[in-house]
Design a protein around this motif. Structure first.
Motif, PDB file in Angstrom:
ATOM      1  N   ALA A 151      47.262  42.813  26.435  1.00 29.89           N
ATOM      2  CA  ALA A 151      46.428  41.555  26.913  1.00 29.89           C
ATOM      3  C   ALA A 151      45.959  41.846  28.406  1.00 29.89           C
ATOM      4  CB  ALA A 151      47.766  40.506  27.050  1.00 29.89           C
ATOM      5  N   PRO A 152      45.193  40.992  28.731  1.00 29.52           N
ATOM      6  CA  PRO A 152      44.164  41.512  29.914  1.00 29.52           C
ATOM      7  C   PRO A 152      44.815  41.491  31.394  1.00 29.52           C
ATOM      8  CG  PRO A 152      43.234  39.757  28.444  1.00 29.52           C
ATOM      9  CD  PRO A 152      44.702  39.861  28.041  1.00 29.52           C
ATOM     10  N   GLU A 153      43.946  41.825  32.303  1.00 31.81           N
ATOM     11  CA  GLU A 153      44.367  41.935  33.590  1.00 31.81           C
ATOM     12  C   GLU A 153      44.916  40.538  34.070  1.00 31.81           C
ATOM     13  OE1 GLU A 153      42.574  43.258  37.781  1.00 31.81           O
ATOM     14  OE2 GLU A 153      41.185  42.690  36.054  1.00 31.81           O
ATOM     15  N   THR A 154      45.779  40.481  34.803  1.00 27.72           N
ATOM     16  CA  THR A 154      46.494  39.223  35.423  1.00 27.72           C
ATOM     17  C   THR A 154      46.371  38.232  34.477  1.00 27.72           C
ATOM     18  OG1 THR A 154      44.382  38.850  36.692  1.00 27.72           O
ATOM     19  CG2 THR A 154      46.075  39.993  37.838  1.00 27.72           C
ATOM     20  N   VAL A 155      46.598  38.172  33.313  1.00 22.87           N
ATOM     21  CA  VAL A 155      46.516  37.059  32.327  1.00 22.87           C
ATOM     22  C   VAL A 155      47.689  36.094  32.734  1.00 22.87           C
ATOM     23  CG1 VAL A 155      47.840  38.186  30.462  1.00 22.87           C
ATOM     24  CG2 VAL A 155      46.333  36.362  29.983  1.00 22.87           C
ATOM     25  N   PHE A 156      48.766  36.622  33.045  1.00 21.70           N
ATOM     26  CA  PHE A 156      49.946  35.704  33.833  1.00 21.70           C
ATOM     27  C   PHE A 156      49.556  35.723  35.352  1.00 21.70           C
ATOM     28  CE2 PHE A 156      52.021  37.771  29.759  1.00 21.70           C
ATOM     29  CZ  PHE A 156      52.125  36.353  29.102  1.00 21.70           C
ATOM     30  N   ARG A 213      52.657  57.417  24.185  1.00 15.71           N
ATOM     31  CA  ARG A 213      52.740  56.988  25.608  1.00 15.71           C
ATOM     32  C   ARG A 213      51.397  56.732  26.236  1.00 15.71           C
ATOM     33  NH1 ARG A 213      54.796  61.760  24.279  1.00 15.71           N
ATOM     34  NH2 ARG A 213      52.930  62.815  25.100  1.00 15.71           N
ATOM     35  N   VAL A 214      51.446  55.491  26.877  1.00 18.06           N
ATOM     36  CA  VAL A 214      50.160  54.740  27.355  1.00 18.06           C
ATOM     37  C   VAL A 214      49.961  54.724  28.752  1.00 18.06           C
ATOM     38  CG1 VAL A 214      48.909  52.336  27.158  1.00 18.06           C
ATOM     39  CG2 VAL A 214      50.619  53.248  25.441  1.00 18.06           C
ATOM     40  N   GLY A 215      48.644  55.075  29.031  1.00 21.31           N
ATOM     41  CA  GLY A 215      48.197  54.984  30.392  1.00 21.31           C
ATOM     42  C   GLY A 215      47.689  53.693  30.729  1.00 21.31           C
ATOM     43  N   PRO A 216      48.352  53.036  31.523  1.00 24.35           N
ATOM     44  CA  PRO A 216      47.833  51.339  31.904  1.00 24.35           C
ATOM     45  C   PRO A 216      46.815  51.495  32.928  1.00 24.35           C
ATOM     46  CG  PRO A 216      49.949  51.829  32.928  1.00 24.35           C
ATOM     47  CD  PRO A 216      49.576  52.977  32.320  1.00 24.35           C
ATOM     48  N   ILE A 217      45.577  51.405  32.703  1.00 22.29           N
ATOM     49  CA  ILE A 217      44.389  51.254  33.658  1.00 22.29           C
ATOM     50  C   ILE A 217      43.983  49.850  34.010  1.00 22.29           C
ATOM     51  CG2 ILE A 217      42.044  52.193  34.063  1.00 22.29           C
ATOM     52  CD1 ILE A 217      42.325  54.198  32.002  1.00 22.29           C
ATOM     53  N   ILE A 218      44.210  49.389  35.233  1.00 17.25           N
ATOM     54  CA  ILE A 218      43.745  47.948  35.459  1.00 17.25           C
ATOM     55  C   ILE A 218      42.375  47.995  36.125  1.00 17.25           C
ATOM     56  CG2 ILE A 218      44.314  46.236  36.772  1.00 17.25           C
ATOM     57  CD1 ILE A 218      47.250  47.144  36.883  1.00 17.25           C
ATOM     58  N   CYS A 219      41.494  47.342  35.286  1.00 14.05           N
ATOM     59  CA  CYS A 219      40.158  46.956  35.662  1.00 14.05           C
ATOM     60  C   CYS A 219      39.261  48.178  36.497  1.00 14.05           C
ATOM     61  CB  CYS A 219      40.240  45.834  36.654  1.00 14.05           C
ATOM     62  SG  CYS A 219      38.687  44.978  36.855  1.00 14.05           S
ATOM     63  N   TYR A 220      38.906  47.960  37.678  1.00 10.71           N
ATOM     64  CA  TYR A 220      38.132  48.797  38.568  1.00 10.71           C
ATOM     65  C   TYR A 220      38.579  50.210  38.469  1.00 10.71           C
ATOM     66  CZ  TYR A 220      35.340  49.692  42.848  1.00 10.71           C
ATOM     67  OH  TYR A 220      34.213  50.110  43.452  1.00 10.71           O
ATOM     68  N   GLU A 221      39.839  50.471  38.207  1.00  9.45           N
ATOM     69  CA  GLU A 221      40.543  51.716  38.086  1.00  9.45           C
ATOM     70  C   GLU A 221      39.783  52.683  37.125  1.00  9.45           C
ATOM     71  OE1 GLU A 221      45.006  51.181  39.853  1.00  9.45           O
ATOM     72  OE2 GLU A 221      44.728  51.129  37.591  1.00  9.45           O
ATOM     73  N   SER A 222      39.244  52.023  36.051  1.00  5.93           N
ATOM     74  CA  SER A 222      38.459  52.853  34.784  1.00  5.93           C
ATOM     75  C   SER A 222      37.126  53.402  35.487  1.00  5.93           C
ATOM     76  CB  SER A 222      38.121  51.992  33.895  1.00  5.93           C
ATOM     77  OG  SER A 222      37.293  50.865  33.952  1.00  5.93           O
ATOM     78  N   VAL A 223      36.717  53.021  36.528  1.00  2.90           N
ATOM     79  CA  VAL A 223      35.421  53.570  37.207  1.00  2.90           C
ATOM     80  C   VAL A 223      35.682  54.964  37.761  1.00  2.90           C
ATOM     81  CG1 VAL A 223      33.481  53.313  38.497  1.00  2.90           C
ATOM     82  CG2 VAL A 223      34.733  51.540  37.585  1.00  2.90           C
ATOM     83  N   TYR A 224      36.887  55.404  38.032  1.00  3.59           N
ATOM     84  CA  TYR A 224      37.334  56.599  38.909  1.00  3.59           C
ATOM     85  C   TYR A 224      38.017  57.594  37.918  1.00  3.59           C
ATOM     86  CZ  TYR A 224      37.186  53.455  42.834  1.00  3.59           C
ATOM     87  OH  TYR A 224      36.734  52.577  43.813  1.00  3.59           O
ATOM     88  N   GLY A 225      37.115  58.761  37.707  1.00  8.07           N
ATOM     89  CA  GLY A 225      37.463  59.822  36.605  1.00  8.07           C
ATOM     90  C   GLY A 225      38.579  60.541  37.078  1.00  8.07           C
ATOM     91  N   GLU A 226      38.581  61.059  38.103  1.00  4.68           N
ATOM     92  CA  GLU A 226      39.791  61.929  38.450  1.00  4.68           C
ATOM     93  C   GLU A 226      41.178  61.018  38.854  1.00  4.68           C
ATOM     94  OE1 GLU A 226      39.888  65.782  41.476  1.00  4.68           O
ATOM     95  OE2 GLU A 226      40.194  63.783  42.503  1.00  4.68           O
TER      96      GLU A 226
END
Length: 528
Positions: free
Chosen positions: A262-267, A397-410
């Motif tokens: 489910a999406p970012e801050t949905v709760f 095993r899941v890496g939870p990337i939240i929104c803006y973090e997905s713009v940062y490769g390293e």
């Protein structure tokens, strides 16, 4: 007038080479007109050369920044203006700095400096408090991802290097033509340019068509509740949100479903961390998970933690005018059949929305200018390490990337190094409306898939939710502004790419070269 036309041309070439509407070949010549303007001014007798170069460069970069990122205005006009005008100014300063070096060094050395200085600037944008790497040049190939499969070795800085190499070669060809006025003598230079342009594409296409995705298959569902964050999201109780999400999940779930996202801050109705277990909405989720014992539920949630001991106050902690301190979190939460609730707190924050840059300096000068996009107006508290969520499926095993973090490769590689074999991006792109903002954000996710060779499930509040494979293909998606659930299959991967292991090594080398050239050149007497 010629200088103005060339400056405008540079801005337009860069802008119309950008995703998701543009053709990235234009990026390979985007800087050439501006470099020709700088050269003409440098060799002329006009006064105020640096100010002239700054003005023309600023014009180019304002055009590029405005056309590609003006969608920011739909969230906040001040924030958009600040990002566009300040980022353009910083880019123009780079060209002025190159001008100072070009007066003292050879053509090749000065152009090498410019290329490395630009990469140093992009690396800065990935790390400092005013971080805004949206227009880092390597991002420009996200829609033409079959051209850059070698990002698994270089990351996006390989794309930046590629763009600058071709621009420099074309610029030198133009200068050579101005002197010789003969096309015959330019053939060898043209062949080199074509080779530098085409060979990486051929290599990438070969990788793309020969790369085999191997691993364990897992069944996933991405939820897209389509909640209006301006009028609805922060006014709906968490219990009602839970009911909505579970109704959506019921449309796709089966006994084989491994992961529900489910999406970012949905709760969005702030939950006290210490009271999570007793929260009514959490009990609803627990019951649902117990009814589906193989299910792992990853969701975004807003947390708040009141600080009772002043010694625990952090730099990111917030002071309430009632006289107490608290931490505010934008978090990801994993629920499954185990009793453990796994949490990750977003750690790459949106400037002006989730963090106040250099607050010890800025706050005394201009006060708190945090932009209110609904909910609690507060700085977010982060964490040092990337968390890989463990699931009831030992192969997932899941890496939870939240929104803006997905713009940062390293930054994203940190999830992989901590064990993630699938990535989940949870986001809320509704702030910008149906503009290029959410389209570019989705497109950039392809880059993270290629760099890490990890499949991605993307859950976006209003869209675009998607399933992306390790080659960057969008396997399926839900349209923007549509409520629904997207189901499909992802493949895990245990192998680490070279980029995951080495990170932004190209940028680090570039920083060293730029600093070295600057130090040995700036104290020389100007050549022109």
């Amino acid at each position: 007038m010629k200088h103005i036309i060339f400056a405008i041309l540079s801005g337009l070439l860069l802008a119309f080479g950008w995703p998701t509407y543009g053709f990235p070949v234009l990026l390979f010549i985007g800087f050439v007109p501006l470099l020709l303007v700088e050269r003409h001014i440098r060799l002329s007798d006009i006064k105020w050369k640096k100010w002239s170069i700054f003005a023309y460069s600023y014009l180019s970069f304002v055009i590029w920044n405005f056309i590609t990122t003006n969608w920011l205005q739909y969230a906040d006009v001040f924030g958009a203006s600040f990002a566009i005008l300040v980022n353009s100014m910083l880019m123009a300063i780079l060209v002025v700095t190159y001008h100072s070096i070009a007066k003292r060094a050879t053509v090749n050395i000065s152009l090498l400096f410019l290329m490395c200085l630009w990469m140093a600037f992009e690396k800065l944008h990935l790390g400092w408090d005013f971080s805004w790497p949206w227009l880092n040049l390597g991002n420009g190939f996200s829609e033409y991802f079959t051209w850059i499969q070698w990002y698994e070795y270089t990351g996006t800085f390989g794309g930046t290097l590629w763009v600058w190499l071709v621009n420099i070669l074309v610029y030198k060809l133009m200068v050579k033509y101005q002197h010789q006025k003969s096309v015959k003598d330019l053939k060898s230079s043209g062949i080199v340019i074509l080779a530098v342009l085409i060979l990486p594409i051929i290599i990438s296409l070969t990788i793309y068509h020969t790369y085999t995705i191997k691993g364990e298959q897992v069944n996933v569902i991405a939820l897209q509740p389509n909640i209006d964050p301006y009028s609805e999201k922060y006014n709906v109780p968490n219990e009602d949100i839970a009911d909505m999400l579970l109704r959506l999940a019921d449309t796709k779930i089966n006994a084989q479903t491994d992961l529900l996202v489910a999406p970012e801050t949905v709760f969005a109705d702030n939950v006290k961390i210490k009271e999570l277990e007793n929260a009514y909405f959490k009990r609803k989720l627990d019951v649902y998970v117990s009814e589906h014992p193989n299910l792992n539920f990853l969701t975004g949630i807003s947390f708040i933690n009141f600080i009772t001991d002043k010694e625990l106050v952090k730099k990111q902690s917030n002071y309430h005018n009632s006289g107490f301190w608290y931490d505010d979190y934008n978090s990801a939460m994993m629920l499954n059949a185990s009793d453990e609730v796994q949490l990750y707190h977003k750690s790459k924050l949106v400037v002006g929305v989730e963090t106040l840059p250099y607050q010890t300096i800025i706050k005394p000068l201009i006060g708190d200018f945090m932009i209110d996009l609904g909910g609690t107006l507060a700085m977010k508290t982060t964490q040092e390490e990337r968390t890989a969520f463990h699931t009831t499926n030992p192969n997932l095993r899941v890496g939870p990337i939240i929104c803006y973090e997905s713009v940062y490769g390293e930054f994203v590689t940190g999830y992989i190094r901590n064990g993630a074999n699938v990535l989940a991006i949870i986001t809320n792109d509704a702030w910008w409306g149906d503009t290029q903002g959410h389209k570019q954000h989705l497109s950039y996710a392809r880059l993270r898939a290629i760099e890490t060779r990890r499949d991605i499930v993307r859950s976006a509040n209003t869209g675009i939710s998607a399933l992306i494979n390790a080659k960057g293909d969008i396997m399926s998606s839900l349209p923007y502004d549509t409520q629904g659930a997207l189901s499909g299959t992802l493949t895990t991967n245990e192998k680490m790419t070279f980029y995951t292991w080495a990170g932004d090594y190209i940028a680090r080398i570039a920083i060293f070269i730029a600093l070295f050239v600057f130090l040995i050149t700036m104290f020389r007497k100007a050549r022109v």
